[in-house]
Scaffold this motif. Sequence first.
Motif, PDB file in Angstrom:
ATOM      1  N   MET A   1       0.816  -1.213   0.000  1.00  0.00           N
ATOM      2  CA  MET A   1       0.000   0.000   0.000  1.00  0.00           C
ATOM      3  C   MET A   1       0.849   1.263   0.000  1.00  0.00           C
ATOM      4  SD  MET A   1      -3.100  -1.163   2.576  1.00  0.00           S
ATOM      5  CE  MET A   1      -4.098   0.311   2.333  1.00  0.00           C
TER       6      MET A   1
ATOM      7  N   LEU B   1      -5.771  -6.462  -3.309  1.00  0.00           N
ATOM      8  CA  LEU B   1      -5.330  -5.068  -3.244  1.00  0.00           C
ATOM      9  C   LEU B   1      -6.267  -4.150  -4.015  1.00  0.00           C
ATOM     10  CD1 LEU B   1      -1.467  -5.486  -3.594  1.00  0.00           C
ATOM     11  CD2 LEU B   1      -2.687  -4.522  -1.631  1.00  0.00           C
TER      12      LEU B   1
ATOM     13  N   PHE C   1      -7.945  -0.936  -2.436  1.00  0.00           N
ATOM     14  CA  PHE C   1      -7.786   0.394  -3.036  1.00  0.00           C
ATOM     15  C   PHE C   1      -9.152   1.015  -3.348  1.00  0.00           C
ATOM     16  CE2 PHE C   1      -3.417  -0.966  -4.898  1.00  0.00           C
ATOM     17  CZ  PHE C   1      -2.826  -0.727  -3.668  1.00  0.00           C
TER      18      PHE C   1
END
Length: 286
Positions: free
Chosen positions: A21, A180, A184
């Motif tokens: 991240m 991810l 996000f």
Amino acid sequence: MPDFLVIGAAKAGTSALYRYMREHPQIFMPGKEIRFFAYDDGPEARDRMARFGRDHFEVRSLAAYEALFAEADPALAWGEIAPIYLESPSAPRRIRDLAPQVRLIASLRNPVHRAFSGYVMQVRSGREGREMRDAFDPASHHVQAGFYHAQVKRYLDHFPKEQLMLVLYEDFARDNAATLARVFDFIGVDTDFAPPLHERHNVSTYPRSKLFNSLIENRLTRDVLRPALPGWARHLARRAKKGNLGRAPKIPPEIHAELLRIYRDDILRLQDLTRLDLSAWLEPPA
């Protein structure tokens, strides 16, 4: 105040999440495991400082916490990652009081495997000297940290369910990119960004000699002897420590079976609470 917090669980992929991240150009994170929201200046904090040292809580005041974000671009998504937040009884209330709109992300790992991984980590750090067969009584921290139902419910008692995202570690390990992208999207940044997923983070290791490991990882060595050594000696000590580490063992079937017995009811309650399919966690050892 941060826009998002990754609240845990420990040994459930939070180190990898942090590394991936922080690569995102639209995300700002000041560091991992700041632990500010878990510092209540009471018995909970004193207990953790007794176990892990006074520097376990480096940031204790609101002013010091706000200062971590002082230079951050307001256009970015601000956040931090601290696995202690999930198991901390005081963190949900403190987070709600100071950051009521924050997005919360919890990564949950099969508690049987999480408990064993926690034991391995504590042996490696010199904080666990018991043999495997003696380390997993229900009152031990290795086991207690995996009772997720109460931990997740505390957050749902303080926040709307729309502000809490649950990620299964097993899904993350199977497909980093897809997980991810979901994360996000949840925090409102570009979902097309792809960090370097070939890098492995926080790979589990285990000391070949626990006696040698305990000599170089006890508190006296860490806090008194090691700082007094010249640089070349500290370098040799680090090399010796690394050379003593090998591949982490697999969980023995009898320990897996006992931990599954301990966790079964809590897994079923968590499944009812979250509507997640946790049937894979209930499978007996192979």
